[in-house]
Design a protein around this motif. Structure first.
Motif, short mmCIF file in Angstrom:
data_model
loop_
_atom_site.label_atom_id
_atom_site.label_comp_id
_atom_site.label_asym_id
_atom_site.label_seq_id
_atom_site.Cartn_x
_atom_site.Cartn_y
_atom_site.Cartn_z
N MET A 20 28.14 68.43 22.80
CA MET A 20 28.87 67.84 23.94
C MET A 20 29.14 68.92 24.98
O MET A 20 28.99 68.68 26.18
CB MET A 20 30.17 67.25 23.40
CG MET A 20 30.76 66.09 24.13
SD MET A 20 29.62 64.79 24.62
CE MET A 20 28.87 64.33 23.09
N ALA A 21 29.48 70.12 24.53
CA ALA A 21 29.75 71.23 25.47
C ALA A 21 28.46 71.60 26.21
O ALA A 21 28.45 71.81 27.41
CB ALA A 21 30.30 72.44 24.71
N LYS A 22 27.36 71.59 25.48
CA LYS A 22 26.06 71.91 26.11
C LYS A 22 25.71 70.86 27.15
O LYS A 22 25.29 71.17 28.27
CB LYS A 22 24.96 71.99 25.06
CG LYS A 22 25.04 73.25 24.19
CD LYS A 22 23.89 73.26 23.16
CE LYS A 22 24.15 74.29 22.07
NZ LYS A 22 23.28 74.05 20.89
N ALA A 23 25.94 69.59 26.82
CA ALA A 23 25.62 68.51 27.77
C ALA A 23 26.45 68.68 29.04
O ALA A 23 25.98 68.47 30.15
CB ALA A 23 25.93 67.15 27.14
N LEU A 24 27.68 69.16 28.86
CA LEU A 24 28.59 69.31 30.01
C LEU A 24 28.25 70.51 30.88
O LEU A 24 28.69 70.61 32.02
CB LEU A 24 30.03 69.41 29.52
CG LEU A 24 30.68 68.05 29.36
CD1 LEU A 24 31.86 68.12 28.43
CD2 LEU A 24 31.12 67.55 30.74
N SER A 25 27.42 71.41 30.34
CA SER A 25 27.11 72.61 31.16
C SER A 25 26.29 72.22 32.39
O SER A 25 26.20 72.96 33.35
CB SER A 25 26.36 73.64 30.31
OG SER A 25 25.16 73.05 29.85
N ALA A 26 25.73 70.96 32.34
CA ALA A 26 24.96 70.47 33.51
C ALA A 26 25.90 69.89 34.56
O ALA A 26 25.51 69.57 35.67
CB ALA A 26 23.99 69.39 33.06
N ALA A 27 27.18 69.72 34.22
CA ALA A 27 28.12 69.03 35.13
C ALA A 27 28.58 69.97 36.23
O ALA A 27 28.66 71.19 36.05
CB ALA A 27 29.32 68.55 34.34
N VAL A 28 28.86 69.38 37.38
CA VAL A 28 29.40 70.14 38.52
C VAL A 28 30.75 69.50 38.88
O VAL A 28 30.88 68.28 38.77
CB VAL A 28 28.43 70.05 39.73
CG1 VAL A 28 29.02 70.71 40.95
CG2 VAL A 28 27.07 70.61 39.36
N ALA A 29 31.72 70.32 39.28
CA ALA A 29 33.04 69.79 39.63
C ALA A 29 32.89 68.65 40.64
O ALA A 29 32.08 68.72 41.57
CB ALA A 29 33.92 70.89 40.21
N GLY A 30 33.62 67.56 40.41
CA GLY A 30 33.60 66.43 41.34
C GLY A 30 32.64 65.33 40.91
O GLY A 30 32.65 64.23 41.44
N MET A 31 31.80 65.62 39.92
CA MET A 31 30.87 64.59 39.43
C MET A 31 31.64 63.42 38.82
O MET A 31 32.65 63.61 38.18
CB MET A 31 30.00 65.19 38.34
CG MET A 31 28.64 65.57 38.78
SD MET A 31 27.75 66.08 37.29
CE MET A 31 26.23 66.52 38.08
N LYS A 32 31.07 62.20 39.03
CA LYS A 32 31.67 61.02 38.41
C LYS A 32 31.13 60.90 36.99
O LYS A 32 29.91 60.93 36.77
CB LYS A 32 31.27 59.77 39.22
CG LYS A 32 32.45 58.87 39.55
CD LYS A 32 32.01 57.72 40.43
CE LYS A 32 33.17 56.85 40.81
NZ LYS A 32 32.76 55.77 41.71
N VAL A 33 32.04 60.79 36.01
CA VAL A 33 31.60 60.64 34.62
C VAL A 33 32.42 59.54 33.95
O VAL A 33 33.50 59.18 34.41
CB VAL A 33 31.81 61.96 33.82
CG1 VAL A 33 30.93 63.07 34.34
CG2 VAL A 33 33.27 62.36 33.76
N GLU A 34 31.86 59.02 32.85
CA GLU A 34 32.63 58.16 31.96
C GLU A 34 32.75 58.94 30.65
O GLU A 34 31.73 59.26 30.04
CB GLU A 34 31.89 56.83 31.73
CG GLU A 34 31.99 55.86 32.88
CD GLU A 34 31.15 54.60 32.65
OE1 GLU A 34 30.78 54.33 31.48
OE2 GLU A 34 30.85 53.93 33.65
N ALA A 35 33.98 59.26 30.26
CA ALA A 35 34.18 60.08 29.06
C ALA A 35 35.01 59.29 28.05
O ALA A 35 35.92 58.54 28.42
CB ALA A 35 34.90 61.37 29.44
#
Lengths: 94, 94
Positions: free
Chosen positions: B42-57
């Motif tokens: 899950m942490a690895k998947a999140l390394s692609a995220a950029v601040a402000g991105m819309k996500v469903e968690a």
């Protein structure tokens, strides 16, 4: 039971939670406390509750206030799992 | 990305939420922030995220630590709603 300035019944309380969860493939124990609030009919339903009662609560999270971002659960659905023989369930009318 | 003492990838972040909800029959706007953490894949998947991105968690709430009861969302399922063309979805393998 308190009342909002508009005279709506309001009840504030703390929900305690304990369970086992799976994280990164490993089972672990989980504990947390969540501040909660209920308004109107939900607050009235909660006046029957006694500290330590087992409940299932659902609702939405909102910041406590402008200054504190602490998440507070606004309860819109509550089910007493223990303690009240007929198992009171209260749900927000949509 | 940080690592736990056991060498497991770990990512800490803040989820912001804004929506309209119905409480006591009245629609209201809701805002809140929730501290969140992800481990392993899950942490690895999140390394692609950029601040402000819309996500469903989704995941479970646990107290931050022994001293702070502040609820932290342990993310076990995340879906990028915006920003990554193929809409990456990562889910904890059970």
């Amino acid at each position: 039971m308190r009342y909002t300035p508009a005279g709506v019944p309001m009840s504030g309380f703390v929900l305690g939670h304990e369970s086992r969860q799976i994280e990164n493939g490993i089972e672990r124990s989980v504990m947390c406390e969540l501040q909660a609030v209920a308004l109107g009919e939900m607050a009235k339903a909660l006046s029957a509750a006694v500290a330590g009662m087992k409940v299932e609560a659902a609702g939405f999270l909102a910041a406590k206030n402008q200054r504190s971002k602490m998440p507070v659960l606004h309860v819109t659905n509550i089910k007493f799992v223990e303690g009240i023989e007929n198992g009171l369930q209260a749900e927000e009318k949509r």
